[in-house]
Design a protein around this motif. Structure first.
Motif, PDB file in Angstrom:
ATOM      1  N   LEU A   1       0.822  -1.206   0.000  1.00 59.10           N
ATOM      2  CA  LEU A   1       0.000   0.000   0.000  1.00 59.10           C
ATOM      3  C   LEU A   1       0.858   1.258   0.000  1.00 59.10           C
ATOM      4  O   LEU A   1       0.570   2.226  -0.715  1.00 59.10           O
ATOM      5  CB  LEU A   1      -0.949  -0.015   1.200  1.00 59.10           C
ATOM      6  N   ASP A   2       1.921   1.260   0.793  1.00 61.57           N
ATOM      7  CA  ASP A   2       2.784   2.443   0.873  1.00 61.57           C
ATOM      8  C   ASP A   2       3.382   2.779  -0.488  1.00 61.57           C
ATOM      9  O   ASP A   2       3.398   3.941  -0.913  1.00 61.57           O
ATOM     10  CB  ASP A   2       3.905   2.212   1.878  1.00 61.57           C
ATOM     11  N   ALA A   3       3.875   1.758  -1.189  1.00 64.14           N
ATOM     12  CA  ALA A   3       4.479   1.989  -2.500  1.00 64.14           C
ATOM     13  C   ALA A   3       3.442   2.481  -3.501  1.00 64.14           C
ATOM     14  O   ALA A   3       3.732   3.335  -4.348  1.00 64.14           O
ATOM     15  CB  ALA A   3       5.138   0.704  -3.002  1.00 64.14           C
ATOM     16  N   ALA A   4       2.224   1.941  -3.406  1.00 65.76           N
ATOM     17  CA  ALA A   4       1.163   2.376  -4.313  1.00 65.76           C
ATOM     18  C   ALA A   4       0.849   3.850  -4.111  1.00 65.76           C
ATOM     19  O   ALA A   4       0.654   4.599  -5.078  1.00 65.76           O
ATOM     20  CB  ALA A   4      -0.088   1.527  -4.093  1.00 65.76           C
ATOM     21  N   VAL A   5       0.811   4.293  -2.867  1.00 64.18           N
ATOM     22  CA  VAL A   5       0.534   5.703  -2.580  1.00 64.18           C
ATOM     23  C   VAL A   5       1.660   6.584  -3.103  1.00 64.18           C
ATOM     24  O   VAL A   5       1.423   7.617  -3.749  1.00 64.18           O
ATOM     25  CB  VAL A   5       0.333   5.912  -1.065  1.00 64.18           C
ATOM     26  N   ARG A   6       2.897   6.193  -2.852  1.00 59.77           N
ATOM     27  CA  ARG A   6       4.038   7.026  -3.259  1.00 59.77           C
ATOM     28  C   ARG A   6       4.134   7.174  -4.775  1.00 59.77           C
ATOM     29  O   ARG A   6       4.633   8.192  -5.274  1.00 59.77           O
ATOM     30  CB  ARG A   6       5.337   6.429  -2.715  1.00 59.77           C
ATOM     31  N   SER A   7       3.668   6.182  -5.520  1.00 61.37           N
ATOM     32  CA  SER A   7       3.795   6.226  -6.979  1.00 61.37           C
ATOM     33  C   SER A   7       2.623   6.931  -7.656  1.00 61.37           C
ATOM     34  O   SER A   7       2.622   7.100  -8.877  1.00 61.37           O
ATOM     35  CB  SER A   7       3.920   4.807  -7.536  1.00 61.37           C
ATOM     36  N   ALA A   8       1.626   7.344  -6.887  1.00 62.06           N
ATOM     37  CA  ALA A   8       0.434   7.971  -7.468  1.00 62.06           C
ATOM     38  C   ALA A   8       0.620   9.473  -7.628  1.00 62.06           C
ATOM     39  O   ALA A   8       1.445  10.099  -6.953  1.00 62.06           O
ATOM     40  CB  ALA A   8      -0.780   7.686  -6.587  1.00 62.06           C
ATOM     41  N   ASP A   9      -0.166  10.057  -8.523  1.00 61.28           N
ATOM     42  CA  ASP A   9      -0.214  11.512  -8.660  1.00 61.28           C
ATOM     43  C   ASP A   9      -1.269  12.111  -7.736  1.00 61.28           C
ATOM     44  O   ASP A   9      -1.106  13.223  -7.244  1.00 61.28           O
ATOM     45  CB  ASP A   9      -0.517  11.897 -10.107  1.00 61.28           C
ATOM     46  N   VAL A  10      -2.359  11.379  -7.531  1.00 58.33           N
ATOM     47  CA  VAL A  10      -3.417  11.776  -6.596  1.00 58.33           C
ATOM     48  C   VAL A  10      -3.961  10.500  -5.961  1.00 58.33           C
ATOM     49  O   VAL A  10      -4.124   9.480  -6.639  1.00 58.33           O
ATOM     50  CB  VAL A  10      -4.564  12.540  -7.303  1.00 58.33           C
ATOM     51  N   VAL A  11      -4.243  10.562  -4.663  1.00 56.15           N
ATOM     52  CA  VAL A  11      -4.841   9.435  -3.945  1.00 56.15           C
ATOM     53  C   VAL A  11      -6.234   9.847  -3.478  1.00 56.15           C
ATOM     54  O   VAL A  11      -6.410  10.924  -2.900  1.00 56.15           O
ATOM     55  CB  VAL A  11      -3.987   9.019  -2.732  1.00 56.15           C
ATOM     56  N   HIS A  12      -7.215   8.994  -3.730  1.00 54.31           N
ATOM     57  CA  HIS A  12      -8.602   9.240  -3.331  1.00 54.31           C
ATOM     58  C   HIS A  12      -9.000   8.129  -2.369  1.00 54.31           C
ATOM     59  O   HIS A  12      -9.063   6.957  -2.760  1.00 54.31           O
ATOM     60  CB  HIS A  12      -9.497   9.230  -4.572  1.00 54.31           C
ATOM     61  N   MET A  13      -9.256   8.481  -1.104  1.00 56.17           N
ATOM     62  CA  MET A  13      -9.581   7.486  -0.083  1.00 56.17           C
ATOM     63  C   MET A  13     -11.071   7.517   0.234  1.00 56.17           C
ATOM     64  O   MET A  13     -11.667   8.588   0.346  1.00 56.17           O
ATOM     65  CB  MET A  13      -8.753   7.737   1.176  1.00 56.17           C
ATOM     66  N   HIS A  14     -11.652   6.328   0.386  1.00 54.28           N
ATOM     67  CA  HIS A  14     -13.091   6.189   0.578  1.00 54.28           C
ATOM     68  C   HIS A  14     -13.388   5.637   1.968  1.00 54.28           C
ATOM     69  O   HIS A  14     -12.949   4.539   2.316  1.00 54.28           O
ATOM     70  CB  HIS A  14     -13.674   5.256  -0.484  1.00 54.28           C
ATOM     71  N   GLY A  15     -14.158   6.404   2.754  1.00 59.02           N
ATOM     72  CA  GLY A  15     -14.544   5.968   4.085  1.00 59.02           C
ATOM     73  C   GLY A  15     -13.609   6.488   5.161  1.00 59.02           C
ATOM     74  O   GLY A  15     -12.458   6.860   4.898  1.00 59.02           O
ATOM     75  N   LEU A  16     -14.129   6.513   6.386  1.00 67.71           N
ATOM     76  CA  LEU A  16     -13.372   6.981   7.546  1.00 67.71           C
ATOM     77  C   LEU A  16     -13.214   5.837   8.550  1.00 67.71           C
ATOM     78  O   LEU A  16     -13.767   4.765   8.372  1.00 67.71           O
ATOM     79  CB  LEU A  16     -14.101   8.152   8.216  1.00 67.71           C
ATOM     80  N   TRP A  17     -12.428   6.090   9.575  1.00 68.66           N
ATOM     81  CA  TRP A  17     -12.300   5.217  10.748  1.00 68.66           C
ATOM     82  C   TRP A  17     -11.620   3.880  10.447  1.00 68.66           C
ATOM     83  O   TRP A  17     -11.780   2.933  11.208  1.00 68.66           O
ATOM     84  CB  TRP A  17     -13.670   4.926  11.396  1.00 68.66           C
ATOM     85  N   GLN A  18     -10.843   3.794   9.383  1.00 69.05           N
ATOM     86  CA  GLN A  18     -10.277   2.498   9.008  1.00 69.05           C
ATOM     87  C   GLN A  18      -8.790   2.610   8.684  1.00 69.05           C
ATOM     88  O   GLN A  18      -8.255   3.703   8.478  1.00 69.05           O
ATOM     89  CB  GLN A  18     -11.053   1.924   7.811  1.00 69.05           C
ATOM     90  N   PHE A  19      -8.148   1.437   8.614  1.00 70.40           N
ATOM     91  CA  PHE A  19      -6.697   1.390   8.417  1.00 70.40           C
ATOM     92  C   PHE A  19      -6.272   2.066   7.125  1.00 70.40           C
ATOM     93  O   PHE A  19      -5.272   2.794   7.087  1.00 70.40           O
ATOM     94  CB  PHE A  19      -6.217  -0.067   8.420  1.00 70.40           C
ATOM     95  N   HIS A  20      -7.004   1.812   6.031  1.00 73.94           N
ATOM     96  CA  HIS A  20      -6.542   2.311   4.737  1.00 73.94           C
ATOM     97  C   HIS A  20      -6.463   3.833   4.709  1.00 73.94           C
ATOM     98  O   HIS A  20      -5.562   4.397   4.086  1.00 73.94           O
ATOM     99  CB  HIS A  20      -7.451   1.803   3.613  1.00 73.94           C
ATOM    100  N   SER A  21      -7.398   4.515   5.384  1.00 72.24           N
ATOM    101  CA  SER A  21      -7.345   5.977   5.389  1.00 72.24           C
ATOM    102  C   SER A  21      -6.274   6.482   6.354  1.00 72.24           C
ATOM    103  O   SER A  21      -5.602   7.482   6.076  1.00 72.24           O
ATOM    104  CB  SER A  21      -8.713   6.569   5.741  1.00 72.24           C
ATOM    105  N   ARG A  22      -6.112   5.787   7.472  1.00 75.14           N
ATOM    106  CA  ARG A  22      -5.072   6.197   8.423  1.00 75.14           C
ATOM    107  C   ARG A  22      -3.687   6.069   7.800  1.00 75.14           C
ATOM    108  O   ARG A  22      -2.898   7.018   7.802  1.00 75.14           O
ATOM    109  CB  ARG A  22      -5.162   5.342   9.689  1.00 75.14           C
ATOM    110  N   ARG A  23      -3.409   4.891   7.240  1.00 69.31           N
ATOM    111  CA  ARG A  23      -2.092   4.662   6.662  1.00 69.31           C
ATOM    112  C   ARG A  23      -1.913   5.446   5.364  1.00 69.31           C
ATOM    113  O   ARG A  23      -0.857   6.044   5.113  1.00 69.31           O
ATOM    114  CB  ARG A  23      -1.893   3.167   6.397  1.00 69.31           C
ATOM    115  N   GLY A  24      -2.946   5.441   4.521  1.00 62.70           N
ATOM    116  CA  GLY A  24      -2.845   6.134   3.241  1.00 62.70           C
ATOM    117  C   GLY A  24      -2.584   7.613   3.396  1.00 62.70           C
ATOM    118  O   GLY A  24      -1.749   8.195   2.688  1.00 62.70           O
TER     119      GLY A  24
END
Length: 393
Positions: A81-104
Motif C-alpha cells: 500500500l505504501d508503495a502504491a501511494v508514493r507512486s500515485a499523482d493523486v490518492v482518493h480514499m473512501h470511508g473513515l475510521w479504518q486502516f486504509h485511510s489512516r495509513r494512506g
C-alpha cells in the motif's frame, strides 16, 4: 484555502496519463453496501475517460456478480500500500475510521502526494452518534488530522459539505455526487421473472425497499406505515432486498405483531441478474432512512423510472425540486401520508413522477458527468491553478 503541493515529476503536458489511486477498505457488496457500486462506477468512468486508475484494498474483495469495470486494476492485501501511494499523482480514499485511510493519509503526506477523502456518509450526524465515544477518540487522535491536512474532501451531497466542514473547517471540499450506469438498468426482464420465484408478488402493487437492512434505514418506520396502509390498499406488498445488518429480526417481529406476515417478502442480498429482476418487479420505491451519504439505490430507482418516496435524511432535495420523488421527514406519520398520497395517485400520475426521475438522472447524474468533475479536481490537485467549479473553498 489549504496550500496544495504540486509534484514536479509529472505535469499536465506529460504524454502519460495521470496515475489516480483509489483506496478503500475492501470491495464486498454484502459487507460494504452501496459504497462498492459507488467506487466501481466512479473509477470505471474515470478509466473510460482515459485515466490511469487503480484500486487498492487492504482486505480481500468479493464482487460476486458485480462486474469490475473493464481494464480497471484492482489489487488486494498482497500489494504494498505504501508503495502504491508514493507512486500515485493523486490518492482518493473512501470511508473513515479504518486502516486504509489512516495509513494512506500518513504516507501521502510524507511523500507529498495530494490526497482526497470521501466520507460516504460517515461524517453525517446520525453516523457520528453510532459508537460515539470510539469515534470521538479516534477523531481526536487520528482522523481529524487526516481530514484537516487533506488536499480536498469529497462530498456526495450538499448537506455533506457542511458535515465535512464541521470536522475540517478550512479544507477545500469538492461536491461531486454519485452517478448511475443507465445502460445496466435498461431493458429489464419482465416482472414475471421474479414472480416465478416469489408467486406472492403476482398481481400486487410492489413497494420496493433496496438497501442494507440496518437500523439507520428506517425499517421501523416502514413497518408502521405498512400497518397503517394495509387495510385500505389490499394489493400493497412490500419487497425487501438487501443484506440483513441487524434490523431484520425487529422488523419481522413488528410485521408479525401487525398480522402482516403475508404482506412482505424478503429476498436477501441481490446483485447482478437477480438485482435486475428485483428492479423489474417493483411498482414504486421507498427508502425511509434516518441517515444516508448519497444513496445509490435512489439513483437506480429513478433510473428505472420508479415513483419514489424517501426521507430528507437521504440528502437528495434535488429530486423533490424536479418533481421526481416525494421527500418527507423520517417519521412514521409523514412516511405513511406520503405513501398513501402516492398510492392514491392515478397510474398515469405515478408514471409521470417516474419519468421525471429518469430525466433528472439522465441530465445530471450519469457516471460520465461525475467522472469529468473528479478528473478536473485531480488535475487541479496535481498541477495547480484555479480550482474547478465543483470545489468550495
Amino acid at each position: 484555502m489549504t496550500t496544495l503541493t504540486t509534484r514536479s515529476k509529472r505535469t499536465e503536458t506529460s504524454a502519460a496519463p495521470a496515475r489516480w489511486l483509489h483506496l478503500c477498505n475492501g470491495l464486498d457488496p454484502v459487507r460494504d453496501g452501496g459504497m462498492v457500486p459507488s467506487i466501481l462506477g466512479m473509477t470505471g468512468a474515470l478509466k473510460r475517460a482515459g485515466g490511469d486508475v487503480r484500486i487498492v484494498t487492504p482486505t480481500p474483495s468479493r464482487l460476486d456478480e458485480l462486474a469490475a469495470p473493464e481494464g480497471l486494476a484492482i489489487d488486494g492485501p498482497d500489494v504494498d500500500l505504501d508503495a502504491a501511494v508514493r507512486s500515485a499523482d493523486v490518492v482518493h480514499m473512501h470511508g473513515l475510521w479504518q486502516f486504509h485511510s489512516r495509513r494512506g493519509a500518513a504516507v501521502a503526506r510524507s511523500a507529498k502526494v495530494p490526497y482526497v477523502m470521501a466520507a460516504h456518509g460517515m461524517a453525517e450526524p446520525w453516523a457520528l452518534r453510532h459508537k460515539r465515544w470510539k469515534k470521538k477518540l479516534y477523531l481526536a487522535l487520528v482522523e481529524s488530522r487526516n481530514l484537516r491536512r487533506a488536499s480536498c474532501l469529497h462530498a456526495l451531497s450538499r448537506p455533506e459539505i457542511g458535515h465535512l466542514r464541521d470536522l475540517a473547517p478550512w479544507t477545500p471540499v469538492c461536491f461531486v455526487p454519485n452517478g448511475v450506469d443507465l445502460a445496466a438498468l435498461d431493458d429489464l426482464p419482465p416482472r414475471e421473472a421474479l414472480e416465478a420465484e416469489h408467486p406472492e408478488l403476482k398481481d400486487k402493487f410492489v413497494l420496493l425497499f433496496y438497501g442494507r437492512v440496518h437500523a439507520k434505514k428506517g425499517l421501523d418506520l416502514l413497518a408502521d406505515a405498512l400497518g397503517a396502509l394495509a387495510r385500505d390498499f389490499p394489493q400493497l406488498h412490500l419487497l425487501i432486498a438487501g443484506k440483513d445488518d441487524g434490523a431484520l429480526t425487529p422488523f419481522s417481529h413488528r410485521i408479525s405483531e401487525l398480522g402482516l406476515n403475508d404482506r412482505a417478502t424478503y429476498v436477501g442480498h441481490v446483485s447482478g441478474a437477480k438485482s435486475r429482476r428485483v428492479w423489474a418487479a417493483a411498482d414504486a420505491f421507498t427508502l425511509p432512512s434516518y441517515s444516508e451519504g448519497f444513496s445509490m439505490a435512489i439513483l437506480e430507482a429513478l433510473a428505472c423510472s420508479l415513483p419514489a418516496v424517501f426521507t430528507t435524511a437521504c440528502y437528495f432535495p434535488e429530486a423533490a425540486k424536479a418533481d421526481a420523488a416525494v421527500v418527507v421527514e423520517p417519521e412514521a406519520e409523514a412516511l405513511t401520508r406520503a405513501l398513501r398520497e402516492l398510492l392514491e395517485r392515478s397510474p398515469e400520475e405515478r408514471r409521470t413522477l417516474g419519468a421525471n426521475g429518469r430525466r433528472l438522472v439522465e441530465s445530471e447524474y450519469t457516471w460520465e458527468q461525475q467522472a469529468a468533475k473528479l478528473a478536473d479536481v485531480y488535475r487541479w490537485l496535481a498541477g495547480g491553478g484555479a480550482p474547478p467549479e465543483c470545489v468550495i473553498a
